[in-house]
Design an enzyme around this catalytic site. Structure first.
Site, mmCIF file in Angstrom:
data_model
loop_
_atom_site.group_PDB
_atom_site.id
_atom_site.type_symbol
_atom_site.label_atom_id
_atom_site.label_comp_id
_atom_site.label_asym_id
_atom_site.label_seq_id
_atom_site.Cartn_x
_atom_site.Cartn_y
_atom_site.Cartn_z
ATOM 1 N N GLY A 263 -6.000 -20.661 66.569
ATOM 2 C CA GLY A 263 -7.273 -19.570 66.772
ATOM 3 C C GLY A 263 -8.085 -19.055 65.519
ATOM 4 O O GLY A 263 -7.526 -19.303 64.489
ATOM 5 N N GLY A 265 -9.024 -16.924 62.391
ATOM 6 C CA GLY A 265 -8.305 -15.663 61.551
ATOM 7 C C GLY A 265 -7.618 -16.291 60.366
ATOM 8 O O GLY A 265 -7.373 -17.530 60.312
ATOM 9 N N GLU A 288 -11.321 -24.010 69.576
ATOM 10 C CA GLU A 288 -12.580 -23.444 70.042
ATOM 11 C C GLU A 288 -13.387 -23.361 68.675
ATOM 12 O O GLU A 288 -14.572 -23.586 68.567
ATOM 13 C CB GLU A 288 -12.431 -22.393 70.875
ATOM 14 C CG GLU A 288 -11.118 -21.376 70.204
ATOM 15 C CD GLU A 288 -11.218 -19.999 71.073
ATOM 16 O OE1 GLU A 288 -11.082 -20.139 72.091
ATOM 17 O OE2 GLU A 288 -10.936 -19.186 70.534
ATOM 18 N N ASN A 378 -9.717 -6.983 69.523
ATOM 19 C CA ASN A 378 -11.017 -7.894 69.717
ATOM 20 C C ASN A 378 -10.890 -8.350 71.223
ATOM 21 O O ASN A 378 -11.968 -8.244 71.670
ATOM 22 C CB ASN A 378 -10.863 -9.090 68.885
ATOM 23 C CG ASN A 378 -10.594 -8.729 67.323
ATOM 24 O OD1 ASN A 378 -11.132 -7.823 67.018
ATOM 25 N ND2 ASN A 378 -10.261 -9.550 66.543
ATOM 26 N N GLY A 382 -9.829 -17.151 73.526
ATOM 27 C CA GLY A 382 -9.052 -18.336 73.809
ATOM 28 C C GLY A 382 -7.462 -18.593 73.781
ATOM 29 O O GLY A 382 -7.077 -19.561 74.328
ATOM 30 N N LYS A 402 1.219 -3.029 57.607
ATOM 31 C CA LYS A 402 0.782 -1.639 56.975
ATOM 32 C C LYS A 402 2.193 -1.437 56.000
ATOM 33 O O LYS A 402 2.809 -0.516 55.980
ATOM 34 C CB LYS A 402 1.149 -0.523 57.921
ATOM 35 C CG LYS A 402 -0.328 -0.545 59.033
ATOM 36 C CD LYS A 402 -0.921 0.817 59.555
ATOM 37 C CE LYS A 402 -2.010 0.696 60.399
ATOM 38 N NZ LYS A 402 -3.144 0.244 59.684
#
Lengths: 502, 502
Positions: A263, A265, A288, A378, A382, A402
């Protein structure tokens, strides 16, 4: 000169300024634009639209492949042009408008949008705006750094605007494989049997009389916001490499593994990058997005072939790779996202799918989209297409967010995008949980032991112990299931105040 | 005489009593048994196993196609034989043992179990026990009223026990199509292009030397526990027929619709039955279970062809249909559940999938399995295989349960089996919600208006209104999301005590 890129000379007269092309788009229309994870997006017409919206009412439904670059989603949002947006976005300003309910966002599996359009369950598409690096002798559109949904948008739209981008290298021509499934009820198997299979044309075939305008642009793709690997992403990659090594030892995988998907990122990119140091060779990708890691694996001699729907690179990698993109020809193919993400092909090839979780729970359900169950980040993208049909469905995340105020592993996810049935392997920097063949109670033990950060481990174990006393196949305390999320909302930390926050 | 059903004469000597065959199954083994929705299950060996377990320790992992009949899951549970069970069950006694955590139940998409076995991510299968109506001249096993996972169990198992059931009509031979996908990385497209496509053999091909024992049985399949249509199921069917009529009017469907799938159970069966009265003809089915409604549609001249993995009928229908099953030859095909439920085929054919929800929420997420988020009912079965890849994914349920104490439409489902991305149409007796192309806020309005029972409608609308004030793409009040479920646990009704309970 741009004319050599418009090889069907009868189209030379269609070249107009973006403002004029944008006039084809009228209030209330549905517009399909190219663009997938910041690549190959239309870059001029949407800006002209935003400008026009200052002086007249102009609201559209905007469909794309996935996220756009060049701040286009921000600019269109600020100009109040977006009534409806699908199937994915990743813009902070648009995200806020979606979460305020000002833009109706339809979050879809990326393989499904064009199925809905083709069967007229959505649409029609009034105008398509497609970035191209060339137009062929027959009027075919040669896409650029992404295909996304461009082919079907152009085929279905009444009118097509082509954005001819002179900064996109002509060497991209020949790196696309535009295959559109045949119509039901006579649909044939998708002829993609390996990552390399060529099934279609190197351009989008449309009737050239539909090309209503051509706009010449010179703006580059935006680069990816990828952070470099850090100690935690390296640890995640390490756990995964150990696991894949174990699978090879067990005889379930060879050293070339299985076609890889990762994916978009930082974490997924870092994990793929990490494979460079593993005992793997002759790798292939059926993904993808092709990110920095794809080209690093190519250049390290580890990767034989990569199939995707877009090329999205960091600024440095973009500057390095794009000028020599031609040297990757024969090793790289871009497909419509319907095909890159198609359940049929993913299941056939037996992919190792690596996607990022926002949070997952002690039973292995994954939230990819909604912060606190309500605020869209977001979109599912996929991840569902791949997680459901992969040979190995892997989700990765850092165990904390965080600064420790949030545990990415919770008693119950606040939104479910991928449920226990679709998740095989979970990895945090703490460790890896292999959930294959386990019942929920066993999954919980494994996840708590291997994936939860030590500062939350006893808290998670305590929840599970008390839930077990109530019984059930998937024991829960419904009145407490979201207590961690609520505590974060109230105190700024998921940790109880009696426990010193990290 | 049974010998004419064992056409490979060298196997005659393998006929033994069930107790002797059962000795092949030893403590700790993994056993794959035939059986799918109460049909074609092994009926003698499991009882012999249960008896043996009275005098010796005998714990096994039991895999089947889906649920078993003849109380076999109850008997095996009471005999404490089941350590692990997958991928589906529907027995009240086993269910309780699962919910107490005594049997590890692995709830799987029905198309996926054999993928995991074949790739050795689960297993190995030590012994397969397969009901047959005949053994061919080459030792091929001819299944009976179901195929389920039988073919792959038999192919992978070290030893095979055949239960030759003399009550199963020999006319079933030729009604099976046993196709097994080729091995990755050389897997070919599944050659099923229409509901009727024949892709494989009419029997399970195995090396006859693996047949270690043959047991002759005479026990019939259990009949389905199907309730007759009532006012509410008729109303659900009516809404769906109106909707399908509208889709025809819009030109999106023809009068032969698209291949139909209906989940097991009263409501889905009633809905299919209701199609008899609609303006439809030349229908086809591509489903997993062929129920009473399939044969009613055949006999009404509405249905041209039905493909499934099992035939599961009410007692009356069983008595009527089974003796004349040969008359349906050429119109009916039973396939391995991997193929009946395969994402590739479902997406290719463009199926209308109708499945039953336990509960759904105002955003269209569906719970098919867990009461109050914790207690397993039966399992996800094939609902995920079909919902994800169908052309139209429809879920049906009555709006109320337990005389109105439970609303089947809740603010947030307590367990997610199918999320918003996979659900197109929701139907209760109140009405139908068409969710295609809608954002979550719009989905909520439509669902609350069209599907929620009037006694809960204002309660649901009030939740949604207050959640909207907090904002978000999918507005929720996390601290109240399960308030209805908790109220039911505490007071016996989801309705607040201030509102008069129905």
């Amino acid at each position: 000169m741009y004319r050599d890129r418009i090889r069907l000379k009868s189209l030379w007269g269609k070249v107009v300024p973006p403002e004029e092309a944008a006039l084809l788009i009228k209030d209330g229309m549905t517009v399909g634009m190219s663009g997938f994870t910041r690549s190959g997006d239309a870059k001029a017409v949407p800006l002209a639209l935003a400008e026009r919206a200052e002086s007249e009412k102009l609201k559209i439904t905007l469909m794309t492949g996935a996220s756009l670059g060049n701040d286009i989603d921000r600019i269109l949002t600020e100009a109040d042009v977006l009534a409806r947006r699908l199937p994915f976005q990743a813009d902070p300003v648009l995200r806020k408008a979606i979460n305020r309910g000002e833009v109706m966002f339809v979050d879809q599996h990326l393989s499904e949008t064009v199925e809905l359009l083709r069967s007229r369950q959505m649409g029609p598409v009034d105008v398509a705006v497609i970035e191209a690096c060339a137009i062929t002798e027959t009027g075919g559109i040669v896409p650029t750094t992404s295909i996304g949904n461009s082919a079907t948008f152009a085929i279905l739209a009444e009118k097509v605007i082509v954005e001819l981008n002179l900064t996109q290298p002509l060497e991209l021509e020949g790196m696309h494989d535009v295959y559109i499934p045949t119509r039901r009820p006579f649909r044939e198997p998708i002829p993609v049997m390996t990552t390399e299979s060529r099934a279609g044309l190197p351009y989008i075939p449309i009737d050239p009389s539909k090309i209503a305008a051509i706009v010449v642009t010179r703006k580059q793709d935006s680069s990816a916001n990828i952070l470099p690997p850090d100690a935690e992403t390296n640890a995640i990659a390490g756990h995964l490499i150990d696991f894949l090594g174990w699978e090879i030892k067990q005889g379930r995988l060879s050293h070339s593994l299985a076609p890889l998907q990762a994916g978009i990122g930082t974490i997924a990119n870092s994990v793929l990058h990490g494979l460079i140091d593993g005992p793997f060779h002759d790798l292939t990708m059926y993904s993808e997005v092709l990110q920095d890691s794809t080209f690093e694996l190519f250049d390290a001699g580890k990767l034989n072939f990569a199939s995707g729907s877009s090329i999205t690179l960091s600024a440095a990698k973009y500057a390095e790779v794009l000028p020599k993109i031609g040297s990757y020809k024969g090793r790289l193919l871009l497909r419509p996202q319907e095909i890159s993400n198609h359940p049929e092909v993913i299941r056939r090839l037996g992919i190792i799918g690596i996607n990022t979780a926002l949070e997952f729970d002690i039973y292995g359900n994954v939230n990819s989209t909604h912060v606190n169950g309500t605020q869209m980040m977001n979109g599912i993208g996929g991840s569902g297409d791949f997680a459901r049909n992969s040979y190995l469905s892997i989700f990765v995340t850092k165990s904390l967010a965080k600064g420790g105020a949030i545990s990415s592993v919770v008693p119950m996810v606040s939104h479910v995008d991928h449920n226990e049935h679709d998740v095989d392997i979970l990895v945090t920097e703490v460790g890896l949980a292999d959930l294959r063949g386990l019942a929920p109670r066993e999954r919980a033990e494994t996840i708590i032991r291997n994936c939860v950060h030590p500062s939350y481990r006893e808290l998670a174990a305590d929840y599970h112990r008390r839930a077990l006393q109530r019984g059930g196949h998937t024991p829960h305390l419904l009145e407490e299931a979201f207590a961690w999320h609520l505590r974060f909302q109230q105190t700024g930390s998921m940790l109880p105040t009696t426990t010193p926050a990290e």
